[in-house]
Design an enzyme around this catalytic site. Sequence first.
Site, PDB file in Angstrom:
ATOM      1  N   ASP A  27      66.627  -3.815  16.479  1.00 24.41           N
ATOM      2  CA  ASP A  27      67.835  -2.771  17.270  1.00 24.41           C
ATOM      3  C   ASP A  27      68.030  -3.639  18.605  1.00 24.41           C
ATOM      4  OD1 ASP A  27      68.659  -0.594  18.160  1.00 24.41           O
ATOM      5  OD2 ASP A  27      67.105   0.219  19.122  1.00 24.41           O
ATOM      6  N   HIS A  44      76.586  -7.354  16.346  1.00 26.07           N
ATOM      7  CA  HIS A  44      75.995  -7.271  15.076  1.00 26.07           C
ATOM      8  C   HIS A  44      76.226  -8.699  14.296  1.00 26.07           C
ATOM      9  CE1 HIS A  44      75.702  -3.108  15.391  1.00 26.07           C
ATOM     10  NE2 HIS A  44      76.701  -2.763  15.428  1.00 26.07           N
ATOM     11  N   LEU A 138      57.772 -15.379  -0.264  1.00 26.91           N
ATOM     12  CA  LEU A 138      57.813 -14.210   0.579  1.00 26.91           C
ATOM     13  C   LEU A 138      58.684 -13.133  -0.003  1.00 26.91           C
ATOM     14  CD1 LEU A 138      57.866 -13.103   3.828  1.00 26.91           C
ATOM     15  CD2 LEU A 138      60.203 -13.952   3.851  1.00 26.91           C
TER      16      LEU A 138
END
Length: 244
Positions: A27, A44, A138
């Site tokens: 965020d 963004h 991962l």
Amino acid sequence: MTANPEVSKRSKNGKQSVPNHVAIIMDGNGRWAESRGLDVSEGHHAGFENLKRVVADFAKRGVGYLTLFAFSTENWDRPESEVNGILELAIAVIAHEAQQLHENGVRIKHLGQVDRLSPELRDELEQAVEMTAKNTGLTLGIAFDYGGRAEITYAVRQLIADGVPIDEIDESKFAEYLYTTDMPDVDLLIRTGGDFRISNFLLWQTAYSEFYSSETCWPDFFGEQVDQAFESFNERQRRFGKRI
Ligand code: IPE
Ligand code: IPE
Ligand code: MG
């Protein structure tokens, strides 16, 4: 970028300390842009740029699973231009990064609905998931058009559609029907941007997660910021309801 358990599962005092599953509410892109006099789209863009660094940061520290909240079921209600910008960025990032992630042994999973995504984004995601499905490094969960309530509702519908008998429905059976099937519960939940709320993220999987909120906005959350989150996790005593 492959997880290295030898190095990573050990803190300074030798204690087992690396969270196996880290989830991040990424965020603060809007505030990052606003504080610099930039358009939200720039925020963004910077946020997506940060993804590459952060995936490497976490893989290097030996985390097994990293789940990133990129776009929520509620984020569709933002202005159309902002939503379209995020969709475009997501397509570009996956198209540019999937191959490299694949070479680094990362397994990509998509968590969320697919039917509302643009065909281009759906294709990119599907290809990335398929290409990396057998990797053993991962596991990177990309939560895009993800909502915790939608996920739980979807799981209930699927259980019913599959005709699962009531006495076979327990917590582990239910978890198999979530988007996170085959992923462990979240150990460390990080939120950047300074707020302390869950915003409909991984409601089931965070039942006993340690929560870490960072004031830093997402585009600036890497390196030292990641170290601080790990240090904080190291100091926690997890009790899971028991008397310890
Ligand atoms: C997070 O940044 C990215 C998405 C929700 C897609 P925001 O855009 O929510 O940033 P703030 O909270 O407005 O600063
Ligand atoms: C949560 O951030 C969703 C993502 C980071 C993708 P929001 O900005 O949507 O959350 P609220 O509105 O502050 O709760
Ligand atoms: Mg926000």
